[in-house]
Each structure stands twice: as C-alpha cells, then as structure tokens.
Design a protein around this motif. Sequence first.
Motif, mmCIF file in Angstrom:
data_model
loop_
_atom_site.group_PDB
_atom_site.id
_atom_site.type_symbol
_atom_site.label_atom_id
_atom_site.label_comp_id
_atom_site.label_asym_id
_atom_site.label_seq_id
_atom_site.Cartn_x
_atom_site.Cartn_y
_atom_site.Cartn_z
ATOM 1 N N ARG A 48 39.018 50.328 32.539
ATOM 2 C CA ARG A 48 39.727 49.164 31.995
ATOM 3 C C ARG A 48 40.279 48.364 33.156
ATOM 4 N N VAL A 49 40.137 47.057 33.092
ATOM 5 C CA VAL A 49 40.643 46.175 34.135
ATOM 6 C C VAL A 49 41.568 45.158 33.487
ATOM 7 N N MET A 50 42.814 45.123 33.952
ATOM 8 C CA MET A 50 43.813 44.201 33.426
ATOM 9 C C MET A 50 44.203 43.230 34.534
ATOM 10 N N VAL A 51 44.173 41.939 34.235
ATOM 11 C CA VAL A 51 44.467 40.908 35.227
ATOM 12 C C VAL A 51 45.766 40.214 34.861
ATOM 13 N N ALA A 52 46.717 40.205 35.810
ATOM 14 C CA ALA A 52 47.936 39.410 35.642
ATOM 15 C C ALA A 52 47.553 37.978 35.980
ATOM 16 N N THR A 53 47.618 37.097 35.002
ATOM 17 C CA THR A 53 47.130 35.736 35.216
ATOM 18 C C THR A 53 48.139 34.835 35.906
ATOM 19 N N LYS A 54 49.364 35.293 36.033
ATOM 20 C CA LYS A 54 50.379 34.527 36.752
ATOM 21 C C LYS A 54 50.437 35.054 38.186
ATOM 22 N N ALA A 65 53.426 48.148 40.694
ATOM 23 C CA ALA A 65 53.504 49.093 39.574
ATOM 24 C C ALA A 65 54.660 48.719 38.643
ATOM 25 N N MET A 66 55.761 48.264 39.216
ATOM 26 C CA MET A 66 56.891 47.816 38.403
ATOM 27 C C MET A 66 56.489 46.592 37.565
ATOM 28 N N LEU A 67 55.725 45.667 38.154
ATOM 29 C CA LEU A 67 55.250 44.498 37.398
ATOM 30 C C LEU A 67 54.332 44.933 36.253
ATOM 31 N N VAL A 68 53.504 45.929 36.493
ATOM 32 C CA VAL A 68 52.627 46.443 35.433
ATOM 33 C C VAL A 68 53.473 46.942 34.268
ATOM 34 N N ARG A 69 54.506 47.731 34.570
ATOM 35 C CA ARG A 69 55.366 48.281 33.512
ATOM 36 C C ARG A 69 56.158 47.188 32.800
ATOM 37 N N GLU A 70 56.809 46.325 33.575
ATOM 38 C CA GLU A 70 57.753 45.374 32.982
ATOM 39 C C GLU A 70 57.101 44.111 32.418
ATOM 40 N N HIS A 71 56.107 43.568 33.085
ATOM 41 C CA HIS A 71 55.537 42.291 32.648
ATOM 42 C C HIS A 71 54.232 42.446 31.879
ATOM 43 N N MET A 72 53.437 43.458 32.247
ATOM 44 C CA MET A 72 52.175 43.666 31.552
ATOM 45 C C MET A 72 52.318 44.677 30.419
ATOM 46 N N ALA A 103 43.703 52.649 34.557
ATOM 47 C CA ALA A 103 43.195 51.275 34.533
ATOM 48 C C ALA A 103 43.402 50.636 35.905
ATOM 49 N N VAL A 104 42.641 49.596 36.175
ATOM 50 C CA VAL A 104 42.802 48.810 37.399
ATOM 51 C C VAL A 104 43.621 47.575 37.038
ATOM 52 N N TYR A 105 44.650 47.307 37.830
ATOM 53 C CA TYR A 105 45.507 46.147 37.608
ATOM 54 C C TYR A 105 45.292 45.182 38.763
ATOM 55 N N VAL A 106 44.964 43.928 38.422
ATOM 56 C CA VAL A 106 44.577 42.920 39.404
ATOM 57 C C VAL A 106 45.662 41.851 39.485
ATOM 58 N N PHE A 107 46.011 41.487 40.724
ATOM 59 C CA PHE A 107 47.030 40.471 40.973
ATOM 60 C C PHE A 107 46.490 39.455 41.968
ATOM 61 N N ARG A 108 46.927 38.218 41.833
ATOM 62 C CA ARG A 108 46.531 37.176 42.776
ATOM 63 C C ARG A 108 47.761 36.509 43.368
ATOM 64 N N ALA A 109 47.558 35.926 44.526
ATOM 65 C CA ALA A 109 48.610 35.143 45.166
ATOM 66 C C ALA A 109 48.503 33.695 44.671
ATOM 67 N N LYS A 110 49.464 32.866 45.041
ATOM 68 C CA LYS A 110 49.386 31.446 44.670
ATOM 69 C C LYS A 110 48.129 30.813 45.238
ATOM 70 N N ARG A 111 47.813 31.167 46.479
ATOM 71 C CA ARG A 111 46.551 30.712 47.060
ATOM 72 C C ARG A 111 45.460 31.626 46.535
ATOM 73 N N ALA A 112 44.388 31.077 46.056
ATOM 74 C CA ALA A 112 43.350 31.873 45.385
ATOM 75 C C ALA A 112 42.442 32.616 46.358
ATOM 76 N N ASP A 113 42.848 32.726 47.621
ATOM 77 C CA ASP A 113 42.010 33.440 48.591
ATOM 78 C C ASP A 113 42.457 34.880 48.805
ATOM 79 N N ARG A 114 43.461 35.335 48.047
ATOM 80 C CA ARG A 114 43.977 36.702 48.216
ATOM 81 C C ARG A 114 44.093 37.389 46.863
#
Length: 101
Positions: free
Chosen positions: A9-15, A27-34, A42-53
């Motif tokens: 399972r892959v979960m993407v934080a869109t913010k 991991a705290m963001l996964v628990r509290e926000h997701m 599961a794999v949890y995916v996060f991005r920076a404001k710049r879409a290169d990271r």
Amino acid sequence: MIGPSGTVRVMVATKPVDFRKGMEGLAMLVREHMKADPFSGAVYVFRAKRADRIKLIFWDGTGLCLFAKRLEEGVFRWPKIEDGVMRLSAAELSALLDHPC
C-alpha cells in the motif's frame, strides 16, 4: 529501488511538508494528519514545496526506513496538490520515482 517490493500500500501526503523532518517527524505526520499507522508496512510518501524532492518512510519488519531523493534536473510529476491523502499502487510509485518530468 531498495525497499518494499511486490504488493504494497502506498499513501501520499498531498500537502507539502517541512523537509527538515526526519523519520520520527514524518511518522508523527502519518499518525496525526494521515490518520494511519507508520508501522503497518505501507509506504508513506511526502514531497517538499519544490517538486524536485521526495521522502518515503516505511516499516520493513525490523525498523523504520527513510528514503530520500533529490533530482538534479527536472521535477517529480505530482497530482494537483490538495490537503489529504492519495493512494498509489506499487507500480505508480515506481513510475513516480523513476520517471521525473
């Protein structure tokens, strides 16, 4: 790619998130926000404001793993940024990591 393979399972934080965070902060963001368990496999995916990271965290059965990637050129192809969570298949995650714009 080193890390999870097969059916996962892959979960993407869109913010975008603060990229100074390490695996404990993510991991705290996964628990509290997701509203999910970072130790579920599961794999949890996060991005920076710049879409290169991008950062991923996942539990491999023995420990929490952190994967980070910064592109030298181009950006990752991201869906429209919204608050919330999006699900990807393992193949879609592979395409995201392997085929930047």
